[in-house]
Design a protein around this motif. Sequence first.
Motif, PDB file in Angstrom:
ATOM      1  N   PHE A  21       4.414   7.346  -6.528  1.00  0.00           N
ATOM      2  CA  PHE A  21       3.833   6.066  -6.052  1.00  0.00           C
ATOM      3  C   PHE A  21       4.401   5.008  -6.861  1.00  0.00           C
ATOM      4  CE2 PHE A  21       0.613   2.509  -6.065  1.00  0.00           C
ATOM      5  CZ  PHE A  21       0.676   2.450  -4.713  1.00  0.00           C
ATOM      6  N   GLY A  22       4.357   5.213  -8.354  1.00  0.00           N
ATOM      7  CA  GLY A  22       4.677   4.149  -9.042  1.00  0.00           C
ATOM      8  C   GLY A  22       6.411   3.905  -8.891  1.00  0.00           C
ATOM      9  N   ASN A  72       6.972   1.886  -5.806  1.00  0.00           N
ATOM     10  CA  ASN A  72       6.643   0.330  -6.406  1.00  0.00           C
ATOM     11  C   ASN A  72       7.769  -0.510  -6.675  1.00  0.00           C
ATOM     12  OD1 ASN A  72       4.370   0.361  -4.782  1.00  0.00           O
ATOM     13  ND2 ASN A  72       3.040   0.959  -6.570  1.00  0.00           N
ATOM     14  N   TYR A 124       4.775  11.286  -1.761  1.00  0.00           N
ATOM     15  CA  TYR A 124       3.513  10.817  -2.432  1.00  0.00           C
ATOM     16  C   TYR A 124       2.145  11.156  -1.218  1.00  0.00           C
ATOM     17  CZ  TYR A 124      -0.605   7.808  -2.782  1.00  0.00           C
ATOM     18  OH  TYR A 124      -1.878   7.020  -2.983  1.00  0.00           O
ATOM     19  N   TYR A 170      -1.214  13.551  -1.761  1.00  0.00           N
ATOM     20  CA  TYR A 170      -2.307  12.665  -2.248  1.00  0.00           C
ATOM     21  C   TYR A 170      -2.843  12.097  -0.979  1.00  0.00           C
ATOM     22  CZ  TYR A 170      -4.648   9.901  -5.575  1.00  0.00           C
ATOM     23  OH  TYR A 170      -5.419   9.256  -6.608  1.00  0.00           O
ATOM     24  N   ASP A 225      -4.322   9.549   0.212  1.00  0.00           N
ATOM     25  CA  ASP A 225      -4.250   7.999  -0.232  1.00  0.00           C
ATOM     26  C   ASP A 225      -5.492   7.271   0.596  1.00  0.00           C
ATOM     27  OD1 ASP A 225      -2.675   5.603  -0.927  1.00  0.00           O
ATOM     28  OD2 ASP A 225      -3.093   5.370   1.130  1.00  0.00           O
ATOM     29  N   ASN A 227      -3.732   2.275   0.993  1.00  0.00           N
ATOM     30  CA  ASN A 227      -2.944   1.073   0.741  1.00  0.00           C
ATOM     31  C   ASN A 227      -1.356   1.828   0.651  1.00  0.00           C
ATOM     32  OD1 ASN A 227      -1.994  -1.459  -0.399  1.00  0.00           O
ATOM     33  ND2 ASN A 227      -2.020  -0.601  -2.464  1.00  0.00           N
ATOM     34  N   ARG A 285       2.002   0.089   2.322  1.00  0.00           N
ATOM     35  CA  ARG A 285       3.287   0.037   1.320  1.00  0.00           C
ATOM     36  C   ARG A 285       4.284   0.681   2.090  1.00  0.00           C
ATOM     37  NH1 ARG A 285       2.397  -3.077  -2.137  1.00  0.00           N
ATOM     38  NH2 ARG A 285       4.235  -2.907  -3.520  1.00  0.00           N
ATOM     39  N   GLY A 315     -14.084   4.003   3.504  1.00  0.00           N
ATOM     40  CA  GLY A 315     -14.791   2.826   3.326  1.00  0.00           C
ATOM     41  C   GLY A 315     -14.223   1.282   3.075  1.00  0.00           C
ATOM     42  N   HIS A 316     -12.922   1.215   3.452  1.00  0.00           N
ATOM     43  CA  HIS A 316     -12.134   0.121   3.419  1.00  0.00           C
ATOM     44  C   HIS A 316     -11.917  -0.819   4.618  1.00  0.00           C
ATOM     45  CE1 HIS A 316     -11.879   1.567  -0.783  1.00  0.00           C
ATOM     46  NE2 HIS A 316     -10.909   2.436  -0.467  1.00  0.00           N
ATOM     47  N   THR A 354     -12.071  -3.953   5.609  1.00  0.00           N
ATOM     48  CA  THR A 354     -11.114  -4.937   5.873  1.00  0.00           C
ATOM     49  C   THR A 354      -9.562  -4.667   5.832  1.00  0.00           C
ATOM     50  OG1 THR A 354     -11.218  -5.474   3.360  1.00  0.00           O
ATOM     51  CG2 THR A 354     -12.848  -6.531   4.771  1.00  0.00           C
ATOM     52  N   MET A 355      -9.441  -3.421   4.909  1.00  0.00           N
ATOM     53  CA  MET A 355      -8.027  -2.875   4.881  1.00  0.00           C
ATOM     54  C   MET A 355      -7.540  -2.355   6.231  1.00  0.00           C
ATOM     55  SD  MET A 355      -6.159  -0.002   2.507  1.00  0.00           S
ATOM     56  CE  MET A 355      -6.876  -0.718   1.018  1.00  0.00           C
ATOM     57  N   GLU A 389      -6.735  -5.277   8.396  1.00  0.00           N
ATOM     58  CA  GLU A 389      -5.537  -5.964   8.232  1.00  0.00           C
ATOM     59  C   GLU A 389      -4.405  -5.103   8.779  1.00  0.00           C
ATOM     60  OE1 GLU A 389      -4.564  -6.666   4.099  1.00  0.00           O
ATOM     61  OE2 GLU A 389      -2.260  -6.282   4.847  1.00  0.00           O
ATOM     62  N   PHE A 390      -4.437  -3.808   8.825  1.00  0.00           N
ATOM     63  CA  PHE A 390      -3.375  -3.002   9.361  1.00  0.00           C
ATOM     64  C   PHE A 390      -3.435  -2.950  10.665  1.00  0.00           C
ATOM     65  CE2 PHE A 390      -3.483   0.239   5.372  1.00  0.00           C
ATOM     66  CZ  PHE A 390      -2.867  -0.644   4.642  1.00  0.00           C
ATOM     67  N   ASP A 424     -12.194  -5.142  -1.469  1.00  0.00           N
ATOM     68  CA  ASP A 424     -12.431  -5.002  -0.002  1.00  0.00           C
ATOM     69  C   ASP A 424     -12.721  -6.214   0.893  1.00  0.00           C
ATOM     70  OD1 ASP A 424     -11.232  -2.513  -0.252  1.00  0.00           O
ATOM     71  OD2 ASP A 424     -13.169  -1.220  -0.269  1.00  0.00           O
ATOM     72  N   ASN A 463      -5.643  -5.710  -0.845  1.00  0.00           N
ATOM     73  CA  ASN A 463      -5.080  -4.185  -1.236  1.00  0.00           C
ATOM     74  C   ASN A 463      -4.820  -3.805  -2.461  1.00  0.00           C
ATOM     75  OD1 ASN A 463      -6.036  -4.133   1.429  1.00  0.00           O
ATOM     76  ND2 ASN A 463      -4.018  -4.303   2.347  1.00  0.00           N
ATOM     77  N   THR A 488      -3.769   3.222  -6.559  1.00  0.00           N
ATOM     78  CA  THR A 488      -2.925   2.623  -5.264  1.00  0.00           C
ATOM     79  C   THR A 488      -3.493   1.107  -5.203  1.00  0.00           C
ATOM     80  OG1 THR A 488      -4.135   3.456  -3.535  1.00  0.00           O
ATOM     81  CG2 THR A 488      -2.378   4.611  -4.322  1.00  0.00           C
ATOM     82  N   VAL A 504       0.566   4.143 -13.692  1.00  0.00           N
ATOM     83  CA  VAL A 504       2.097   3.956 -13.419  1.00  0.00           C
ATOM     84  C   VAL A 504       2.095   2.423 -13.077  1.00  0.00           C
ATOM     85  CG1 VAL A 504       2.575   6.232 -12.471  1.00  0.00           C
ATOM     86  CG2 VAL A 504       1.805   4.513 -11.083  1.00  0.00           C
TER      87      VAL A 504
END
Lengths: 105, 273
Positions: free
Chosen positions: A24-25, A28, A46, A50, A52, A55, A59, A88-89, A91-92, A95-96, B86, B91, B114, B214
Amino acid sequence: MTSQRLDAMRAMVAKNPNNPLARFGLANEAIKAQLYGEAAEQLRLYLASYDDEGNGYGRLADALVHLGQVDDAREALRRGIDAARRFGHPTMANEFEARLEELGE
Amino acid sequence: MRGEFVDVNGARLYYYAAGSRGAGEPVIFLHGFPTSSHVWTEVVPLVPKGHRVVVVDLLGYGRSDRPTGRDVSVRGHAERIIGLLDALAINYAAIVGHDVGGGIAQTMAVRWPTRVSRLMLVNSVGFDMWPGREVKVARAMLPLTRHLPATWVLSIVRTDLMRGYLTSDRGAHSVEMYLRPFSSPEGRDAFMEHMMALDSAETKAIEPRLKDIVAPTAILWGAEDPFLPVDIGRKLQTEIAGSTLSVVPDIRHFTPEEAPEKVAEVLGQLLTR
């Protein structure tokens, strides 16, 4: 500086190939360097290992849009919406969904 | 600049927004104990353009709700800040933390990796190297002090906090502002809740995972901090791969207030990494 970080993250992945967060790092840093192919590859690896929270899928979608792979970007966003809701996100997830509409879905 | 309240899981958090939206990721500022968003007042105008800036009063501080039994541990605050991100549809953000806010930032970078694009720790708590002896003594005396008038308790705290400032005029003004929400009997109870939550359990628990951070990381320290010695910063630099450490001569604990230009300079460099 970004180039140094990119090299450092590549070295970290080479040393710990089973560490998803290192990937992930690296992704980015690759995005910052506009190396979208490398970013997408690392984000896929990743996400394969993982759980996730959303987010990472967003990305990946960004990188895929830059590569012109719009269908794959839509699929990443759909998975991102599922993950964001599951963790539990809301708003994310919203947005998607908006980005999915922008991509013509 | 505008301030607003946001409901996060039934608790009202105050934050103010500044900066300008642009290509850069948002920057979130977290204060420590027993301060408030005020600690960042002179840093915020110096943040490079193109970044949305969010400056938070943690639960129980400044204008945010009192804790009233809610979790105000480092981990509890970190979960609530993720909830705030949130709510604000953020994000991925750079997290800047001072004192306990630095512990919260570390927890976010480890447990929600993340969501953290970059990490900046300023005179931060860390490992099992906090709280200091004074806090431990005060906690041991809580069965007695919780029945004393708030003014009496706060007079002791005021004297202790002043040790964290190089400039006494600035310190006196800020400390009065920080302690004002705790000056009533209900405020004193909230202060006691914070005191009880000053615990290194979380920063100790995440120590083995700091090596997995990271996000590009910058560490900044006032060299003469009487509460959190620079040794914590040196150890954080050793544990977090690729992190930088800058030490500001003469400055004590309240580096964001007494060396805002240096904080902004290091943040500016971090935002280009």
